[in-house]
Design a protein around this motif. Sequence first.
Motif, short mmCIF file in Angstrom:
data_model
loop_
_atom_site.label_atom_id
_atom_site.label_comp_id
_atom_site.label_asym_id
_atom_site.label_seq_id
_atom_site.Cartn_x
_atom_site.Cartn_y
_atom_site.Cartn_z
N LEU A 217 81.23 1.78 75.42
CA LEU A 217 79.65 1.40 75.45
C LEU A 217 78.59 2.08 75.47
N ALA A 218 78.94 3.23 75.45
CA ALA A 218 77.94 4.66 75.17
C ALA A 218 77.31 4.13 73.62
N SER A 219 78.65 3.75 72.88
CA SER A 219 78.06 3.97 71.39
C SER A 219 77.44 2.84 71.39
N SER A 220 76.88 1.46 71.73
CA SER A 220 76.40 0.48 72.30
C SER A 220 74.91 0.90 72.99
N THR A 221 75.14 1.52 73.68
CA THR A 221 73.78 1.52 74.23
C THR A 221 72.89 2.59 73.77
N GLN A 226 68.19 3.30 69.45
CA GLN A 226 67.60 3.48 68.74
C GLN A 226 67.08 2.09 68.19
N LYS A 227 67.80 1.14 67.97
CA LYS A 227 66.77 -0.01 67.79
C LYS A 227 65.63 0.13 68.35
N PHE A 228 64.92 -0.07 69.54
CA PHE A 228 63.93 0.56 70.28
C PHE A 228 63.06 0.91 69.62
N ARG A 229 63.87 1.97 69.41
CA ARG A 229 62.68 2.77 68.92
C ARG A 229 62.32 2.54 67.55
#
Length: 451
Positions: A217-221, A226-229
Amino acid sequence: MKERFFGLIHVVDTGALTLKKGIYSLLSQYCLDIQNIRGQGYNGASNMRGMWNGLQALILNDCPYAYYIHCFAHRLQLALVKASKQVVPISHFFLTLLFLIKIVSASCKRNEQLKVANANEIARLIDLEELKTGSGLNQIVSSLLRMFSSTIEVLQNIIDGAIDGENRAEGESAYEGLTSFEFVFILHLEKETMEITDKFCQALQSQSQDILNAMHLASSTKALIQKFRDDGWDGLLTTVISFCEKHRIDILDMNAHNVTNEHHYRVNIFYATIDSQLQELNYRFNEDAMELLRLSSTLEPREALKSFRISDLCLLVKNFYPQDFTDYDKQVLEKELYHFEHNVVQDPEFKKLKSISELSQWLVRTGNLEHYKLVYRMVILVLTLLVSTATTERAFSAMKLVKTELRNKMEDDFLNDSLMLYIEKDIASTFSLDSIVDDFEDLKERRVPFS
């Protein structure tokens, strides 16, 4: 993995040595061997996490396999709080938000005005079919966005009804802050980033959680942030402009000034905020920093389907849990793992499992536990690694309900017994009144029997 409440310990100070003696004393009351500790988790305070003299270090000196995990929920909180303080416009935003809350909630009259205005706004949106209703619908929106129009109405009432210059000045300052383009922009930016981290945050509060799933979950968050950026600027700006048009807020010309407004909002706020969050999350949730987690990840069903690394599991036992396996166990472990790979990992039902906690339940349910006892033992040992201290925090919350102002002179023993019954309701509910009466009667001889 079920965490149980053992009791409260009265300490004279919060020094690491004092806490260690208190924990050891409590464990000895239940005849639990200190050498069997396989995990410890705290909230990251200096007296807990100190590398040399912290509580975790003192316990590790006595029991080298009591591996310490810094509470993931506390890590996430520290990351988000520090990230917000590093960007000046974000710090200004939260100061304005606190001031706004103070002004609007300063009196019961203003609270009631906000409730009435908000109820009217919700009814209007339902009529326009702009707001969906339903008990199962999870609408993740901030309260301020939902009550934006209502808040503006209350601030206007404060300004119009001010009896002195101070109240009017406070109302006007709050109104100007709330209706500024920068405040609205950051409000929507925070909403988007909080929605990304909300899933991780909620999972860390779960009653049942394993550390490998938490690392996923930490990795996916981090990946979603990053995708939002990379892709979220245009959508965010469009949403903010639409919101400003709806609430009649002045929209800035993004191409104005030598250093354009777009550069300020995109680089100095949007990129700076997200980069700060990513930096903190990468620092506090670095999977590569823990060899134990890397080796344990082989037991995670999704990882096992990709590559079942038998050598890693043998190293896990050799380096981290040597006391839990005999020399003979270590000799036959590799063969058992080969059988496990061919007979269990290839099972169609195994492919449906999503976490190591589900794997442990499935091994028991299917009876494979009896055939792969060493594998099951590894699974249980990995599950003992704490993800968060949420259960402990709930116990402290329960203490506020049990020890109230009317019962503030409650002694430690009575408080401890009361908390035990309150927190462990599932166990207490199995006691019958007759058994309680019988136990009380057997405490000493009585002239008149109860029954």
